[in-house]
Design an enzyme around this catalytic site. Sequence first.
Site, short mmCIF file in Angstrom:
data_model
loop_
_atom_site.label_atom_id
_atom_site.label_comp_id
_atom_site.label_asym_id
_atom_site.label_seq_id
_atom_site.Cartn_x
_atom_site.Cartn_y
_atom_site.Cartn_z
CG ASP A 271 -2.09 0.83 1.17
OD1 ASP A 271 -2.10 1.72 0.31
OD2 ASP A 271 -3.02 0.63 1.98
CD GLU A 308 -1.96 1.18 -7.67
OE1 GLU A 308 -2.30 0.00 -7.56
OE2 GLU A 308 -2.68 2.00 -8.26
N GLY A 310 -5.04 3.63 -8.11
CA GLY A 310 -5.15 4.01 -9.52
C GLY A 310 -4.13 5.06 -9.95
CG ASP A 331 -9.53 2.91 0.90
OD1 ASP A 331 -8.71 2.71 -0.02
OD2 ASP A 331 -9.22 2.92 2.09
C1 GLA Z 1 -5.67 1.99 2.56
C2 GLA Z 1 -6.13 0.88 1.64
C3 GLA Z 1 -7.18 0.06 2.36
C4 GLA Z 1 -6.60 -0.51 3.65
C5 GLA Z 1 -6.07 0.61 4.52
C6 GLA Z 1 -5.29 0.08 5.71
O1 GLA Z 1 -6.68 2.90 2.83
O2 GLA Z 1 -6.63 1.39 0.44
O3 GLA Z 1 -7.64 -0.99 1.51
O4 GLA Z 1 -5.58 -1.41 3.32
O5 GLA Z 1 -5.19 1.45 3.79
O6 GLA Z 1 -4.71 1.08 6.47
#
Ligand code: GLA
Length: 505
Positions: A271, A308, A310, A331
């Site tokens: 991430d 990431e 997109g 998200d």
């Molecule tokens: C980001 C990701 C989520 C999750 C959180 C965890 O927001 O996009 O899917 O993994 O981090 O902190």
Amino acid sequence: MTIHGSRARMATRFTASVAALLLAMTMTACKKQTNLTGKWATAGKTLENGEQQKGILDLTQTGDQITGTVQDLGGKFPVKGKVTGTHFELWGAEWNDPKPFMTADLTDQAIQGKWWDDNFTGKPATAADEIQPPAYIEPPALHPVPYDGLAKTPPMGWNSWNLFAEKVDDQTVRTMADAMVSSGMKDAGYIYVNIDDTWEGVRDANGVLGTNHKFPDMKALADYVHSKGLKIGIYSGPGPRTCGGYPASYGYEEQDAKMYAGWGIDYLKYDWCSAGTIYKNDKLQPVYQKMGQALHDTGRPIVFSLCEYGLGDVQKWGPEVGGNLWRTTGDIRDEWNSMLDNIHKQVPTAAYAGPGHWNDPDMLEIGNGHMSDDEYRTHMSLWALTAAPLLAGNDIRKMTDATKSILLNKEVIAVDQDPLGKQASPVKNGNLESWVKPLKDGGVAVGVVNLDSAPANATVKAGDLGLKGSPHSARDLWAHKDVKFANGEYSASVPAHGVLMLRVR
Ligand code: GLA
């Protein structure tokens, strides 16, 4: 009397000047209190590894509007907000989220409130409060990371984040693995049990990243999950910290990859978050390549999931860095508009999906309770039609019959898992949206989504399906029955926000 009178006058004069002073002080204080412009150092919750979440709000207030950036250990992002008296609310400037992530009050030169669900306080920041990034590490020169032969069809499994967030622990994962088997999820193809953020402890003097109190023995947990015939996934990121503020893999990529392999990890979600405070988006590819290569070098097949949001046209280089899937969106939330928004953002990437590498519009919210069953059927259908990874995000241990019938619909899963690996694109006609996905057997799957909040009649026309010859019948994948085409078309009523999904040969 006189004395009293004169005392009274003096007292009145005294009272008047004190009142004026107090008023002036209050006005000055009020002026300060309602002006958020400046840098604020915040202290938030204690993370699961014992560290305290800290942040910097860099805000400019113009009238009742706020702009600026917010940084915490997990990263930095632009914000917008509004002020009402001493109260203010902030939203991510680039997020499409109706809910503010911060609601707080400014009083006496201090801020107090909620950052998501957690209490935090803030005070004017000094130079010592700044979150200092570690020394810059130049990412490696570009070269292709060999394909690992994994994810020939979109990965399927379960991930802890959507429902549990930081409330995931060893016991939750074990009981979820049990439920993956007893509920039939495993037999339906959901094999990865993925631990998301908040498992991390602290890095020791040798650079070894420990787990925190929630995960006493990751190797033992991996063994347990494997003993159920399932695979296990974990989470990290290329920055110094994960999105949740926990230590991530910056500068420790090879060491971490080896540790995951040693534990028996089968899947890594990686991430971006705080990497954005060190690297610009033009460095996404080499930075992801670094971990892709490190995973490859372990010799253990580990699915590499790029997270990431997109950024950086990831679909164009994802396979080059060893990526098996990559996020195309921000998200997801358990909400119709968010789900739809994510799948629509995925549309421009359609040409790049295929065996071994998939566009990921984020994990499933099916069964989490804030959409109707018709909306969840649409969610499942759209993910299947777009060959998206199917990572359930609900509590598998207690699913309603409706949730089971959606997640375990093997006919819909077969569309997602079709070996041709094509990603459908939508054609809009009023409030109906049709998605046609070519399948390996020469047929197609078609989904007609009713975007309206009232039932609608959907017609599937054979001529629109790109098939050789005209079909006589089709399979309705939600009604689980064969249906007949008449005069080259098939019509059915579709509930509000529902879907008609057919498989046509
Ligand atoms: C980001 C990701 C989520 C999750 C959180 C965890 O927001 O996009 O899917 O993994 O981090 O902190």
